[in-house]
Each structure stands twice: as structure tokens, then as C-alpha cells.
Scaffold this motif. Structure first.
Motif, PDB file in Angstrom:
ATOM      1  N   SER A   1       7.848   5.214   8.034  1.00  0.00           N
ATOM      2  CA  SER A   1       6.069   4.246   7.844  1.00  0.00           C
ATOM      3  C   SER A   1       4.874   4.989   7.481  1.00  0.00           C
ATOM      4  O   SER A   1       4.426   4.992   6.634  1.00  0.00           O
ATOM      5  CB  SER A   1       5.776   4.913   9.952  1.00  0.00           C
ATOM      6  N   ILE A   2       5.102   6.538   7.242  1.00  0.00           N
ATOM      7  CA  ILE A   2       4.152   7.084   6.127  1.00  0.00           C
ATOM      8  C   ILE A   2       4.440   6.981   4.919  1.00  0.00           C
ATOM      9  O   ILE A   2       3.395   6.402   4.538  1.00  0.00           O
ATOM     10  CB  ILE A   2       4.741   8.565   6.704  1.00  0.00           C
ATOM     11  N   ALA A   3       5.151   6.648   4.223  1.00  0.00           N
ATOM     12  CA  ALA A   3       5.693   6.277   3.023  1.00  0.00           C
ATOM     13  C   ALA A   3       4.855   4.647   2.455  1.00  0.00           C
ATOM     14  O   ALA A   3       3.658   4.515   1.878  1.00  0.00           O
ATOM     15  CB  ALA A   3       6.825   6.158   2.021  1.00  0.00           C
ATOM     16  N   GLN A   4       4.577   3.961   4.202  1.00  0.00           N
ATOM     17  CA  GLN A   4       4.487   2.054   3.472  1.00  0.00           C
ATOM     18  C   GLN A   4       2.729   2.834   3.492  1.00  0.00           C
ATOM     19  O   GLN A   4       1.948   2.137   3.448  1.00  0.00           O
ATOM     20  CB  GLN A   4       4.364   1.446   5.003  1.00  0.00           C
ATOM     21  N   ALA A   5       1.985   3.846   4.557  1.00  0.00           N
ATOM     22  CA  ALA A   5       1.342   3.566   4.526  1.00  0.00           C
ATOM     23  C   ALA A   5       0.410   4.172   3.591  1.00  0.00           C
ATOM     24  O   ALA A   5      -0.823   4.218   3.281  1.00  0.00           O
ATOM     25  CB  ALA A   5       0.574   4.764   5.786  1.00  0.00           C
ATOM     26  N   VAL A   6       1.096   5.864   2.639  1.00  0.00           N
ATOM     27  CA  VAL A   6       0.433   6.168   1.825  1.00  0.00           C
ATOM     28  C   VAL A   6       0.782   5.262  -0.176  1.00  0.00           C
ATOM     29  O   VAL A   6      -0.234   5.961  -0.522  1.00  0.00           O
ATOM     30  CB  VAL A   6       0.625   7.225   1.717  1.00  0.00           C
ATOM     31  N   LEU A   7       1.484   4.775  -0.017  1.00  0.00           N
ATOM     32  CA  LEU A   7       1.754   4.197  -1.722  1.00  0.00           C
ATOM     33  C   LEU A   7       1.377   3.037  -1.220  1.00  0.00           C
ATOM     34  O   LEU A   7       0.392   2.164  -0.767  1.00  0.00           O
ATOM     35  CB  LEU A   7       3.118   4.623  -1.142  1.00  0.00           C
ATOM     36  N   PRO A   8       0.560   3.046  -2.853  1.00  0.00           N
ATOM     37  CA  PRO A   8       0.066   1.704  -3.047  1.00  0.00           C
ATOM     38  C   PRO A   8       0.896   0.744  -2.623  1.00  0.00           C
ATOM     39  O   PRO A   8       1.584   0.279  -2.986  1.00  0.00           O
ATOM     40  CB  PRO A   8       0.099   1.946  -4.493  1.00  0.00           C
ATOM     41  N   LYS A   9      -0.227  -0.422  -2.616  1.00  0.00           N
ATOM     42  CA  LYS A   9       0.568  -1.995  -1.787  1.00  0.00           C
ATOM     43  C   LYS A   9       1.468  -2.696  -3.011  1.00  0.00           C
ATOM     44  O   LYS A   9       2.632  -2.930  -2.376  1.00  0.00           O
ATOM     45  CB  LYS A   9      -0.111  -2.993  -1.540  1.00  0.00           C
ATOM     46  N   ASP A  10       1.065  -2.014  -4.421  1.00  0.00           N
ATOM     47  CA  ASP A  10       2.107  -2.406  -5.277  1.00  0.00           C
ATOM     48  C   ASP A  10       3.251  -2.329  -5.372  1.00  0.00           C
ATOM     49  O   ASP A  10       4.474  -2.551  -5.799  1.00  0.00           O
ATOM     50  CB  ASP A  10       1.418  -3.226  -6.663  1.00  0.00           C
ATOM     51  N   VAL A  11       3.272  -0.851  -5.173  1.00  0.00           N
ATOM     52  CA  VAL A  11       4.639   0.088  -5.262  1.00  0.00           C
ATOM     53  C   VAL A  11       5.724  -0.741  -3.797  1.00  0.00           C
ATOM     54  O   VAL A  11       6.313  -0.980  -4.396  1.00  0.00           O
ATOM     55  CB  VAL A  11       4.463   1.555  -5.410  1.00  0.00           C
ATOM     56  N   MET A  12       5.054  -0.942  -3.286  1.00  0.00           N
ATOM     57  CA  MET A  12       5.478  -1.147  -1.753  1.00  0.00           C
ATOM     58  C   MET A  12       5.897  -2.115  -2.126  1.00  0.00           C
ATOM     59  O   MET A  12       6.890  -2.649  -1.465  1.00  0.00           O
ATOM     60  CB  MET A  12       5.261  -1.003  -0.603  1.00  0.00           C
ATOM     61  N   GLN A  13       5.857  -3.028  -2.272  1.00  0.00           N
ATOM     62  CA  GLN A  13       5.624  -4.804  -3.227  1.00  0.00           C
ATOM     63  C   GLN A  13       7.761  -4.939  -4.126  1.00  0.00           C
ATOM     64  O   GLN A  13       8.051  -5.618  -3.710  1.00  0.00           O
ATOM     65  CB  GLN A  13       5.195  -5.296  -3.880  1.00  0.00           C
ATOM     66  N   VAL A  14       7.671  -3.799  -4.726  1.00  0.00           N
ATOM     67  CA  VAL A  14       8.273  -3.683  -6.046  1.00  0.00           C
ATOM     68  C   VAL A  14      10.184  -3.147  -4.967  1.00  0.00           C
ATOM     69  O   VAL A  14      10.774  -3.574  -4.649  1.00  0.00           O
ATOM     70  CB  VAL A  14       8.711  -2.260  -6.901  1.00  0.00           C
ATOM     71  N   ILE A  15       9.260  -2.236  -3.831  1.00  0.00           N
ATOM     72  CA  ILE A  15      10.663  -1.717  -2.867  1.00  0.00           C
ATOM     73  C   ILE A  15      11.081  -2.738  -2.468  1.00  0.00           C
ATOM     74  O   ILE A  15      12.720  -2.375  -2.816  1.00  0.00           O
ATOM     75  CB  ILE A  15       9.810  -0.712  -2.220  1.00  0.00           C
ATOM     76  N   TYR A  16      10.605  -3.386  -1.774  1.00  0.00           N
ATOM     77  CA  TYR A  16      10.607  -4.518  -0.366  1.00  0.00           C
ATOM     78  C   TYR A  16      11.218  -5.379  -1.396  1.00  0.00           C
ATOM     79  O   TYR A  16      12.483  -5.564  -0.339  1.00  0.00           O
ATOM     80  CB  TYR A  16       9.058  -5.279   0.164  1.00  0.00           C
ATOM     81  N   ASP A  17      11.130  -6.104  -2.671  1.00  0.00           N
ATOM     82  CA  ASP A  17      11.837  -6.810  -3.747  1.00  0.00           C
ATOM     83  C   ASP A  17      13.204  -6.513  -3.601  1.00  0.00           C
ATOM     84  O   ASP A  17      14.073  -7.134  -3.799  1.00  0.00           O
ATOM     85  CB  ASP A  17      11.258  -7.414  -4.570  1.00  0.00           C
ATOM     86  N   ILE A  18      12.641  -5.083  -4.428  1.00  0.00           N
ATOM     87  CA  ILE A  18      14.452  -4.719  -4.690  1.00  0.00           C
ATOM     88  C   ILE A  18      15.392  -4.753  -3.676  1.00  0.00           C
ATOM     89  O   ILE A  18      16.612  -5.226  -3.572  1.00  0.00           O
ATOM     90  CB  ILE A  18      14.592  -3.304  -4.807  1.00  0.00           C
ATOM     91  N   LEU A  19      15.191  -4.227  -2.320  1.00  0.00           N
ATOM     92  CA  LEU A  19      15.524  -3.900  -1.281  1.00  0.00           C
ATOM     93  C   LEU A  19      16.267  -5.982  -0.923  1.00  0.00           C
ATOM     94  O   LEU A  19      17.282  -5.170  -0.810  1.00  0.00           O
ATOM     95  CB  LEU A  19      14.986  -3.541   0.415  1.00  0.00           C
ATOM     96  N   SER A  20      15.619  -6.531  -1.076  1.00  0.00           N
ATOM     97  CA  SER A  20      15.502  -7.639  -0.435  1.00  0.00           C
ATOM     98  C   SER A  20      16.645  -8.065  -1.869  1.00  0.00           C
ATOM     99  O   SER A  20      17.999  -9.237  -0.946  1.00  0.00           O
ATOM    100  CB  SER A  20      14.832  -8.757  -0.347  1.00  0.00           C
ATOM    101  N   ALA A  21      16.352  -8.178  -2.771  1.00  0.00           N
ATOM    102  CA  ALA A  21      17.582  -8.796  -4.033  1.00  0.00           C
ATOM    103  C   ALA A  21      18.433  -7.732  -3.891  1.00  0.00           C
ATOM    104  O   ALA A  21      19.723  -8.985  -4.042  1.00  0.00           O
ATOM    105  CB  ALA A  21      16.931  -8.666  -5.034  1.00  0.00           C
ATOM    106  N   GLU A  22      19.031  -6.724  -3.291  1.00  0.00           N
ATOM    107  CA  GLU A  22      20.131  -6.152  -3.369  1.00  0.00           C
ATOM    108  C   GLU A  22      21.053  -6.591  -2.050  1.00  0.00           C
ATOM    109  O   GLU A  22      22.226  -6.232  -2.127  1.00  0.00           O
ATOM    110  CB  GLU A  22      19.509  -4.926  -4.011  1.00  0.00           C
TER     111      GLU A  22
END
Length: 89
Positions: free
Chosen positions: A50-71
Motif C-alpha cells: 500500500s505504501i509503494a502504491q501511494a508513493v510510486l509514480p502511476k506509470d511505474v505502478m501500471q507497468v508493475i500491474y501489467d507484468i503481474l497480470s501478464a505473468e
């Protein structure tokens, strides 16, 4: 003195590859104690995520979400607690 717990995925030993949830308890624990430890790990991991999601830029989080989903990586879970069934602390 504290305890050390391992949470995450385990690929198994080099000679016998096994993909699954990690388990690492240094002593014999009751099932109830293992569930209690796992609930603590899930709580701490959720807080950090939750802290990571609050502080990391949205575009960085989107890359993480996309990779988690794709894998197709599993949701937050432990060996003793199935996904989405963590008991409230």
C-alpha cells in the motif's frame, strides 16, 4: 528474541525443481501458530504494498500491474492461508 519467516514462492532445490509457496519455520509449530505467523506476514506485506502504491509514480505502478497480470502470478497468499481468506487481525 524474534523469529524469522520466509514468505514467497519457492523453486525447490536445484536437483528437484518444485514451484510453490515457500515455507520456512525453524521449529515445529502448531497449525494455529503457523496461521498466526502467516497472517502477520500478509499484514506486513499488505502495508508495504500500500505504501509503494501511494508513493510510486502511476506509470511505474501500471507497468508493475501489467507484468503481474501478464505473468499470471498468484495473489498474496501463504502456504497456510489461501488467497482472499486472511482473517482480520
Amino acid at each position: 528474541m524474534g523469529t524469522m519467516n520466509q514468505a514467497g514462492l519457492n523453486m525447490g532445490p536445484r536437483h528437484a525443481r518444485v514451484f510453490g509457496r515457500a515455507v520456512s519455520y525453524t521449529k515445529k509449530l502448531t497449525k494455529e501458530r503457523m496461521v498466526e505467523h502467516d497472517n502477520d506476514i500478509i499484514g506486513a506485506s499488505s502495508l508495504i504494498w500500500s505504501i509503494a502504491q501511494a508513493v510510486l509514480p502511476k506509470d511505474v505502478m501500471q507497468v508493475i500491474y501489467d507484468i503481474l497480470s501478464a505473468e499470471g502470478l498468484p495473489t498474496l497468499q501463504t502456504r497456510n492461508i489461501a488467497p482472499a481468506s486472511a482473517e482480520p487481525g
